[in-house]
Structure formats: C-alpha cells, structure tokens
Design a protein around this motif. Sequence first.
Motif, PDB file in Angstrom:
ATOM      1  N   ARG A  71       1.178  -1.590  -0.178  1.00  0.00           N
ATOM      2  CA  ARG A  71      -0.065  -0.031  -0.256  1.00  0.00           C
ATOM      3  C   ARG A  71       0.879   1.415   0.040  1.00  0.00           C
ATOM      4  O   ARG A  71       1.699   1.317   0.644  1.00  0.00           O
ATOM      5  CB  ARG A  71      -0.798  -0.278   0.761  1.00  0.00           C
ATOM      6  CG  ARG A  71      -1.497   0.816   1.340  1.00  0.00           C
ATOM      7  CD  ARG A  71      -2.927   1.571   0.651  1.00  0.00           C
ATOM      8  NE  ARG A  71      -3.956   0.556   0.927  1.00  0.00           N
ATOM      9  CZ  ARG A  71      -5.442  -0.313  -0.084  1.00  0.00           C
ATOM     10  NH1 ARG A  71      -5.212   1.009  -0.707  1.00  0.00           N
ATOM     11  NH2 ARG A  71      -5.770  -1.623   0.539  1.00  0.00           N
ATOM     12  N   CYS A  72       0.404   2.425  -0.974  1.00  0.00           N
ATOM     13  CA  CYS A  72       1.098   3.372  -1.290  1.00  0.00           C
ATOM     14  C   CYS A  72       0.683   4.329   0.450  1.00  0.00           C
ATOM     15  O   CYS A  72      -0.404   4.901   0.192  1.00  0.00           O
ATOM     16  CB  CYS A  72       1.528   4.300  -2.250  1.00  0.00           C
ATOM     17  SG  CYS A  72       2.499   5.669  -2.418  1.00  0.00           S
ATOM     18  N   VAL A  73       2.254   4.848   0.668  1.00  0.00           N
ATOM     19  CA  VAL A  73       1.544   5.524   2.226  1.00  0.00           C
ATOM     20  C   VAL A  73       1.297   7.233   1.658  1.00  0.00           C
ATOM     21  O   VAL A  73       1.030   7.863   2.630  1.00  0.00           O
ATOM     22  CB  VAL A  73       2.299   5.661   3.364  1.00  0.00           C
ATOM     23  CG1 VAL A  73       2.932   4.527   3.641  1.00  0.00           C
ATOM     24  CG2 VAL A  73       4.109   6.369   2.686  1.00  0.00           C
ATOM     25  N   ASP A  74       1.417   6.879   0.785  1.00  0.00           N
ATOM     26  CA  ASP A  74       1.134   8.835  -0.104  1.00  0.00           C
ATOM     27  C   ASP A  74      -0.217   8.542  -1.397  1.00  0.00           C
ATOM     28  O   ASP A  74      -1.650   9.640  -0.515  1.00  0.00           O
ATOM     29  CB  ASP A  74       2.468   9.308  -1.078  1.00  0.00           C
ATOM     30  CG  ASP A  74       3.365   9.713  -0.086  1.00  0.00           C
ATOM     31  OD1 ASP A  74       3.178   9.853   0.781  1.00  0.00           O
ATOM     32  OD2 ASP A  74       5.004   9.901  -0.676  1.00  0.00           O
ATOM     33  N   CYS A  75      -0.261   7.955  -1.769  1.00  0.00           N
ATOM     34  CA  CYS A  75      -1.408   8.025  -2.593  1.00  0.00           C
ATOM     35  C   CYS A  75      -2.352   6.982  -2.708  1.00  0.00           C
ATOM     36  O   CYS A  75      -3.485   6.855  -3.264  1.00  0.00           O
ATOM     37  CB  CYS A  75      -0.731   8.196  -4.182  1.00  0.00           C
ATOM     38  SG  CYS A  75      -0.528   6.542  -4.932  1.00  0.00           S
ATOM     39  N   ASP A  76      -1.977   6.094  -1.644  1.00  0.00           N
ATOM     40  CA  ASP A  76      -3.008   4.734  -1.563  1.00  0.00           C
ATOM     41  C   ASP A  76      -3.342   3.824  -2.311  1.00  0.00           C
ATOM     42  O   ASP A  76      -3.956   3.352  -1.803  1.00  0.00           O
ATOM     43  CB  ASP A  76      -4.076   5.333  -1.349  1.00  0.00           C
ATOM     44  CG  ASP A  76      -4.867   4.756   0.349  1.00  0.00           C
ATOM     45  OD1 ASP A  76      -4.746   3.867   0.905  1.00  0.00           O
ATOM     46  OD2 ASP A  76      -6.254   4.660  -0.461  1.00  0.00           O
ATOM     47  N   ARG A  97      10.009   1.445  -4.568  1.00  0.00           N
ATOM     48  CA  ARG A  97       8.743   2.423  -4.319  1.00  0.00           C
ATOM     49  C   ARG A  97       7.390   2.478  -5.473  1.00  0.00           C
ATOM     50  O   ARG A  97       7.834   1.749  -6.260  1.00  0.00           O
ATOM     51  CB  ARG A  97       9.413   3.621  -4.845  1.00  0.00           C
ATOM     52  CG  ARG A  97      10.400   4.037  -3.648  1.00  0.00           C
ATOM     53  CD  ARG A  97       9.621   4.081  -2.717  1.00  0.00           C
ATOM     54  NE  ARG A  97      10.358   5.239  -2.035  1.00  0.00           N
ATOM     55  CZ  ARG A  97      10.892   6.831  -1.082  1.00  0.00           C
ATOM     56  NH1 ARG A  97       9.306   7.355  -1.068  1.00  0.00           N
ATOM     57  NH2 ARG A  97      11.799   7.555  -0.769  1.00  0.00           N
ATOM     58  N   CYS A  98       6.420   3.609  -5.075  1.00  0.00           N
ATOM     59  CA  CYS A  98       5.545   3.757  -5.289  1.00  0.00           C
ATOM     60  C   CYS A  98       5.523   3.935  -6.928  1.00  0.00           C
ATOM     61  O   CYS A  98       5.721   4.709  -7.572  1.00  0.00           O
ATOM     62  CB  CYS A  98       4.253   4.497  -5.160  1.00  0.00           C
ATOM     63  SG  CYS A  98       2.275   4.523  -6.298  1.00  0.00           S
ATOM     64  N   PRO A  99       5.066   2.729  -8.078  1.00  0.00           N
ATOM     65  CA  PRO A  99       4.850   2.917  -9.303  1.00  0.00           C
ATOM     66  C   PRO A  99       3.717   4.098  -9.888  1.00  0.00           C
ATOM     67  O   PRO A  99       4.234   5.173 -10.401  1.00  0.00           O
ATOM     68  CB  PRO A  99       4.502   2.031 -10.315  1.00  0.00           C
ATOM     69  CG  PRO A  99       3.945   0.457  -9.611  1.00  0.00           C
ATOM     70  CD  PRO A  99       4.117   1.603  -7.952  1.00  0.00           C
ATOM     71  N   ALA A 100       2.871   4.575  -9.194  1.00  0.00           N
ATOM     72  CA  ALA A 100       2.424   5.957  -9.323  1.00  0.00           C
ATOM     73  C   ALA A 100       2.727   6.922  -8.855  1.00  0.00           C
ATOM     74  O   ALA A 100       2.792   8.225 -10.277  1.00  0.00           O
ATOM     75  CB  ALA A 100       0.769   5.538  -9.031  1.00  0.00           C
ATOM     76  N   CYS A 101       3.011   7.006  -8.351  1.00  0.00           N
ATOM     77  CA  CYS A 101       4.196   9.071  -7.767  1.00  0.00           C
ATOM     78  C   CYS A 101       5.235   8.353  -6.552  1.00  0.00           C
ATOM     79  O   CYS A 101       5.608   9.204  -5.862  1.00  0.00           O
ATOM     80  CB  CYS A 101       2.463   8.815  -6.030  1.00  0.00           C
ATOM     81  SG  CYS A 101       3.023   8.344  -4.515  1.00  0.00           S
ATOM     82  N   GLY A 102       5.828   7.647  -6.886  1.00  0.00           N
ATOM     83  CA  GLY A 102       7.051   7.189  -6.389  1.00  0.00           C
ATOM     84  C   GLY A 102       6.914   7.238  -4.157  1.00  0.00           C
ATOM     85  O   GLY A 102       8.925   7.203  -4.477  1.00  0.00           O
ATOM     86  N   GLY A 103       5.804   7.048  -3.972  1.00  0.00           N
ATOM     87  CA  GLY A 103       6.454   7.257  -2.906  1.00  0.00           C
ATOM     88  C   GLY A 103       6.722   5.798  -1.713  1.00  0.00           C
ATOM     89  O   GLY A 103       6.681   4.531  -2.638  1.00  0.00           O
ATOM     90  N   ILE A 104       6.547   5.571  -0.586  1.00  0.00           N
ATOM     91  CA  ILE A 104       6.735   4.988  -0.446  1.00  0.00           C
ATOM     92  C   ILE A 104       5.786   3.503   0.529  1.00  0.00           C
ATOM     93  O   ILE A 104       4.535   3.682   0.315  1.00  0.00           O
ATOM     94  CB  ILE A 104       7.637   4.947   1.581  1.00  0.00           C
ATOM     95  CG1 ILE A 104       8.217   5.784   1.586  1.00  0.00           C
ATOM     96  CG2 ILE A 104       7.360   3.933   2.373  1.00  0.00           C
ATOM     97  CD1 ILE A 104       8.679   6.462   2.834  1.00  0.00           C
TER      98      ILE A 104
HETATM   99 ZN   LIG Z   1       1.675   5.796  -4.759  1.00  0.00          ZN
END
Ligand SMILES: [Zn+2]
Length: 430
Positions: free
Chosen positions: A16-21, A32-39
């Motif tokens: 689960r992306c902690v930034d974009c969910d 990292r999240c392929p959608a937004c680079g988040g953790i």
């Molecule tokens: Zn994300």
Amino acid sequence: MDEQTVATTTAFEALRCVDCDASHDPAEVTHRCPACGGILDPEYDLDAVTVTPETLTARPFESMWRYEELLPFPRSAAVSLAEGATPLLECPSLAEEMGVGAVYLKDEGRNPTGTFKDRGQSAAVTAASQHDADEIALNSAGNAGQSAAAYAARADLEAHVFLPDRAGFTQQAMTEVHGGDLRTVAGEITDAGSAYWDAVEGPSDEDTAGTESGGDPEGASWYSTKTFVTPYRHDGKKTMGHEILEQLDFRSPDAVVYPTGGGVGLLGVHKGAHEFRELGFVDDTPALYAAQAEGCAPVVDAWERGADEHEAVPESEITTACNGIAVPDPGASPLLLDAIEESGGGAVATDDHAILDAALTVARTEGIEIGATCAAAVSGAFALADRGAFGADDTVVLLNTGAGNKDVDTLRAHLGERETAGADQTETGA
Ligand SMILES: [Zn+2]
Ligand SMILES: Cc1ncc(COP(=O)(O)O)c(C=O)c1O
C-alpha cells in the motif's frame, strides 16, 4: 522477474502506498510506488492470521521468522541467519535511577552482525532472492551495510555497499570480509546516498554538464535494500515490537525509547504493536519516544516545533559521534512524527557527553554492553524521566539497537576524557 516464483504468506495482501493509497501486487512491484514514487507498506489481512498467543508461545524462541504468518514471505523462503529472538533484560538499577516500576533493555546487539539491521536485511534480501535479483545495493551509516553484505553472502548475491568514511572500522572491514563491494564516500550518509544514486541512475545533469554520456549506469540492475526504497526493512523490524510484547507476557510496556536516525526501527515497532493489538493479543500499545543526539536532531526539532516534517540539518552542523543516528535528512519523518503523535509519545535530544556517560552507566551498573548510538535511548530516557514523562509504576523499554563492541574506540575515548577530567568516580559509583 517471473511472477510464479514469488512465494508470499497467506495474510500478505498488497503493498500500500503511504502517499497516494494505491495498492500494488508484490509479485509485480518491488520498491517505491510506480504511480507516485511514495513509500510502500506491506499490508496484511489480519483476519487470515491463524496464530494465537498460545501457539506463538509454544514455538521455540529462535528467530524473527517465528512470526512467519505476519511476515511477507514464508519461513521456508527466508534468507536467515537466526536474526531476532533477542533477550529483553530487566535493568533494576536504571529503573531505580529513573524512578519507574521497571526498565527493560531489548538487546539487539545479540543479532548475527551485532545490530537490529539484521531483521530488515533478512526481510529485504529474502525479497531480493524471491525477485530473482543477482546484486543488491544500498547506502548506509555502516551497520545496515555490514548486515546487507552478510545476508547477500548467505543468499549468494553480490552486495554494493556505499558508506560514509565516518562509518566505523568494524562496519567497513566486515562488509569486505563478507565479500561485499565497499564504496567509501567522503562525508556523511547523505553523501553516500548521492554516490549510490549516481551509480544506480547515472550522475545528475549538473554533474555531467559538458561531458559525454552513454549506456546504462553500472547499477541499473541492482536490487535496492535501501531504507524505505525497499518496502521490507521496516516490516522485518516490526518483529522487535512483536517480541517486546510477547516477552512481557502479551502486555504492552508504557513507553519505548528508541535511538532514532531514519526512523525505520521506530516505525517497525509501531506497526508490530498495532498488529498485535488488532489481533487482540494485547489491549494497549506503547508511547513511542524518538531519542536523538543534539548534534543531529532533525526529528526532535520538528517535534518540538509541532511541524509535520523535519528540516534537513546542514552537514556542516552535524557534531555527534553517534554514527547510526547522524542522519540529517530522514525522508520518512512525516510518518515518524505521525506515529509518535498517535502513540502519545514524544522526542528527546541529549548531548554526546550525556549519551556516552549513559553507555558507561549501563555497562557498569547492569553489565550490558551498548553501542554509542544506542546509548542515546538511555540518556534520552533519563532526560524524559527528569521531565516527568514516566509514572512511578511505568514499564519502560529501551532499545539497544547495536552491540557495544562495535563502538569500542568511541566508548574508550570517552572513558579517557572522563579520567582526564577526574570525573570517573561520579554517576556510576564505579
Ligand atoms: Zn503512490
Ligand atoms: C546502532 C543503530 N541504532 C539506530 C540506528 C537508527 O536507525 P533507524 O533508521 O531505525 O532510526 C542505526 C542506523 O544506522 C544504527 O546503526
């Protein structure tokens, strides 16, 4: 990567992306999240977890993989050196000095390479081997690099380890003893991080202006086991939280004090404690305190300002000898500050003199060897006790994240300074 080869546990549902969910399949997404680079954070369906306190207690206490159902990969796939399952030692002298009911020290110095970093690298290198990596890479203050080299050797992988030149002799030497490719970089952990990214992504445009470039960077195919680039380090470290609660007979301590650099371990303890509460194994979770050295305390500074995230400490202003927590720019500080707040804890900084004195106090009154970095948790707890943060009946757990014998030079130098200053007979009664 072949999707079929990734073995995951039943309850491990997604990353689960902690930034974009966004939710990602761990067989397809590795870092990292392929959608937004988040953790990314491994997410579990706790209803699918079948263990109970009774079944856990019946298992031998021999490695963190005894919590297999709450880890991403099954024990049969684990790259393991029997990490975790460390003792929780009662410290009556410290309890008396702090005026609390009980103090326990979680002795992570007993891990295979002498620090809690082994829990994170066991999980991350298991992921690397599941994802068919040939080479792993990271930058580190020192201990995680040594640990990565050990687990890479265990899994028959190459390890590229970027350390600042201030990293300890043991950490640098043992990285090479394990066969790791040691790259020593002048400066701080942030400089080692820049060298790591240059190798993985190629030098930035600024660095290469006016020069010819071509081909892939040398590290293009390296599998990162770097903090919060892999989703698995904090997840492995959450077993510290599981163990503390289990060792206290499935009761939560009132407080946990943690020597904090990047905050991976503290977030791990937070996650582990919450999992146990959601599973109904404990009624409560501990107040979490981040302890830092005054000579590099971005998290404490942000906490005291009531800020949502840290401000980076300029390298020229870093003045602490505590290498593991000399982290001037901890990228996950928003998560860390949230976790501290949610837990009802806080943050505290003490100076190097108090920190190293605390290491001697523990060695002399309790007989336990603790690292210089780790002693920040002890001196931080003394400062918190002075401030009235703990109750007279409280149970306080201090994390000794690494073995004292990794820091003999710093500890002995401090002893020498005290003797010169004639202070040797003071606090400890030695
Ligand atoms: Zn994300
Ligand atoms: C001995 C020791 N303690 C604590 C830390 C801080 O780690 P964290 O990222 O969990 O805050 C480190 C990191 O290098 C370390 O080596």
